[in-house]
Design a protein around this motif. Sequence first.
Motif, short mmCIF file in Angstrom:
data_model
loop_
_atom_site.label_atom_id
_atom_site.label_comp_id
_atom_site.label_asym_id
_atom_site.label_seq_id
_atom_site.Cartn_x
_atom_site.Cartn_y
_atom_site.Cartn_z
N LYS A 1 66.66 56.89 -13.73
CA LYS A 1 66.98 57.23 -12.35
C LYS A 1 66.16 58.45 -11.95
N GLN B 1 65.12 61.08 -8.45
CA GLN B 1 65.32 61.47 -7.04
C GLN B 1 64.02 62.08 -6.53
N ASN C 1 67.46 51.22 -4.83
CA ASN C 1 66.97 52.44 -4.19
C ASN C 1 67.76 52.71 -2.92
N THR D 1 65.71 62.67 1.15
CA THR D 1 65.68 62.42 -0.29
C THR D 1 65.92 60.93 -0.53
N ASP E 1 66.74 58.02 -3.82
CA ASP E 1 67.10 57.76 -5.21
C ASP E 1 66.59 56.38 -5.61
N GLU F 1 66.33 53.57 -9.00
CA GLU F 1 66.81 53.19 -10.33
C GLU F 1 65.90 52.10 -10.90
#
Length: 234
Positions: free
Chosen positions: A51, A53, A97, A109, A111, A113
């Motif tokens: 993961k 960020q 995501n 931001t 994230d 995965e």
Amino acid sequence: MKIGKTDIREFHAKLLTVDFQPPATVVDVEMYEGALTPSENDTDTPLSSLKIQVYFRGNTRDEIQGNVSNFVALLQKGVPLTLDGYRRKFMAYLTANTVGKTITRTRYTADFEFVGYWFSDEVELHFDEVCEFSFDVEGNRETPCIISMTALSYVEELKITGFSDEITISNINRGETVVIDGEQGTVMLDGKNKFLDVTLWEFPFLHVGEKKTQHIVISSDRMMVTIRYRPMWL
């Protein structure tokens, strides 16, 4: 951070955090009736997870949306990630995501995965005019390899043992190079398909752990052999 060869700074992006988990391995054991200890079977090794960020900035929301879009466009298939602060690379397959706003409208931001595996730079080994050779395999996860063999004289039949199963190749003329690619699943002779002249049950791969020493036997010493592989890690 890089996606393949692309530096994410092209998208006004910066890697913020990295969280990784090793494979969720489950050892395959079975307790038979009357047995005092369990019987252990071969254990399959699943993929690792990752993961990250990422921080995006831009002058407008439309610019940021474009940067995020271009970032995600590079993740539409498996791709190696070079992560800041990590020596090894991660072969990544996107699974999820999300994008979130910050208190500043020009900052977002996101994230991401992934599942995949860690790997190191390619190792290249050379063995010329020998029938037997051994080498230790780097890494701790079994990895496919690429075998290139150039004949120094005509070879009617070449047998190779020491990988998962015996490999037999017929009719290699002097100066010709056969490439058995365990990554792509191909056999080529000077760029042409050679698969019909090869007998194998599975493409070659390298063992790790207690079996990490590979001992290879070739039926002819009139060959120049190169073995290439990328060490893989859990």
